[in-house]
Design a protein around this motif. Structure first.
Motif, PDB file in Angstrom:
ATOM      1  N   ALA A 135      -1.222   1.794   5.016  1.00 12.28           N
ATOM      2  CA  ALA A 135      -1.366   2.526   3.757  1.00 12.28           C
ATOM      3  C   ALA A 135      -1.350   1.575   2.561  1.00 12.28           C
ATOM      4  N   LEU A 136      -0.449   0.590   2.616  1.00 11.44           N
ATOM      5  CA  LEU A 136      -0.331  -0.360   1.511  1.00 11.44           C
ATOM      6  C   LEU A 136      -1.574  -1.223   1.378  1.00 11.44           C
ATOM      7  N   THR A 137      -2.048  -1.771   2.503  1.00 17.74           N
ATOM      8  CA  THR A 137      -3.189  -2.687   2.447  1.00 17.74           C
ATOM      9  C   THR A 137      -4.510  -1.939   2.261  1.00 17.74           C
ATOM     10  N   ALA A 138      -4.611  -0.710   2.788  1.00 17.83           N
ATOM     11  CA  ALA A 138      -5.858   0.046   2.650  1.00 17.83           C
ATOM     12  C   ALA A 138      -6.146   0.392   1.196  1.00 17.83           C
ATOM     13  N   ALA A 139      -5.092   0.676   0.439  1.00 20.39           N
ATOM     14  CA  ALA A 139      -5.275   1.025  -0.970  1.00 20.39           C
ATOM     15  C   ALA A 139      -5.843  -0.139  -1.772  1.00 20.39           C
ATOM     16  N   GLU A 140      -5.684  -1.350  -1.216  1.00 25.35           N
ATOM     17  CA  GLU A 140      -6.155  -2.551  -1.920  1.00 25.35           C
ATOM     18  C   GLU A 140      -7.390  -3.158  -1.268  1.00 25.35           C
ATOM     19  N   ALA A 141      -7.982  -2.460  -0.294  1.00 31.19           N
ATOM     20  CA  ALA A 141      -9.143  -2.999   0.418  1.00 31.19           C
ATOM     21  C   ALA A 141     -10.329  -3.181  -0.526  1.00 31.19           C
ATOM     22  N   PRO A 142     -11.092  -4.261  -0.354  1.00 33.93           N
ATOM     23  CA  PRO A 142     -12.294  -4.455  -1.176  1.00 33.93           C
ATOM     24  C   PRO A 142     -13.345  -3.419  -0.808  1.00 33.93           C
ATOM     25  N   LEU A 143     -13.941  -2.803  -1.802  1.00 37.47           N
ATOM     26  CA  LEU A 143     -14.859  -1.701  -1.564  1.00 37.47           C
ATOM     27  C   LEU A 143     -16.305  -2.128  -1.764  1.00 37.47           C
ATOM     28  N   VAL A 144     -17.170  -1.665  -0.880  1.00 43.76           N
ATOM     29  CA  VAL A 144     -18.607  -1.887  -1.017  1.00 43.76           C
ATOM     30  C   VAL A 144     -19.270  -0.517  -1.073  1.00 43.76           C
TER      31      VAL A 144
END
Length: 232
Positions: free
Chosen positions: A93-102
């Motif tokens: 949950a923590l890392t997904a919220a900060e995932a780079p988006l394309v």
């Protein structure tokens, strides 16, 4: 102008955002984090999550693709004795919220065009609502949606039709006048069960032939949606 539908409900990952470009690197990092340098543990995690370590991508049959965060966490935890699913879920949950988006297509202009057609828009994802809002905010489109729900928003998770019916209720429309747009059988099965129209897109890892039996149409990406709706 007469359109095929009066509202649009989107999946998020693989639909609004390219799945592989956004999540494959994140997935590899997560597996390496939980394996803690142990090669055998890394292989075990890759096996249960159906992650191809050579290609660096999730396979089309990965349970992570359409599953909830909890389901993905329990899947990974099953690979290593002593690995706690709660710990895995919190890290995801923590890392997904900060995932780079394309973005699958330029989202701002597309959402503005759909709004200009008078279509209420929503997002229903099996990701957590917090992550979904963070991603939509990062893309500058959170305010475009009247309804944003995750698996933890209280309506259930796809392929259960309840969260889709919650959107129909929120916008005051019959399900038959709403189109569910997604990249996975979970999305389209939920749409069919809710009595909605369904459109598949191939910006996720699932091929068109796997989506076609559940879809009224399969499009290359959501940029083709206005044309399908009849607004071209």
């Amino acid at each position: 102008m007469s359109l095929r539908a009066d509202a649009v409900l989107f999946d998020k990952d693989g639909t609004l955002f390219e799945f592989g470009a956004t999540w494959d690197a994140w997935g590899r990092a997560a597996l390496e984090h939980f394996s803690e340098g142990d090669t055998e543990a890394l292989r075990a995690l890759a096996e249960v999550s159906r992650f191809d370590l050579v290609r660096g991508s999730f396979r089309a049959d990965s349970p992570v693709i359409a599953g909830t965060n909890r389901e993905a966490a329990e899947c990974l935890a099953s690979a290593i004795p002593g690995l706690d699913a709660d710990v895995v879920e919190a890290h995801m949950a923590l890392t997904a919220a900060e995932a780079p988006l394309v973005e699958a297509v330029p989202l701002g202009p597309l959402m503005a065009r759909l709004d200009g057609l008078g279509l209420p828009l929503g997002v229903m994802t099996n990701d957590a609502e917090r992550s979904a809002r963070a991603h939509l905010r990062s893309a500058g489109i959170e305010s475009a949606f009247r309804f944003i729900a995750g698996f933890d928003s209280g309506h259930g998770a796809k392929p259960d039709p309840r969260p889709l019916l919650a959107f129909a209720e929120a916008v005051g429309l019959a399900p038959a006048r709403i189109v569910m747009v997604g990249d996975s059988p979970h999305d389209l099965s939920a749409g069919r069960a809710a009595g909605m129209q369904t459109v598949g897109v191939t910006t996720g890892p699932i091929p068109a032939e796997a989506l076609a039996p559940l879809a009224d149409a399969v499009l290359p990406d959501i940029g083709h949606l206005p044309g399908w709706l009849g607004a071209a």
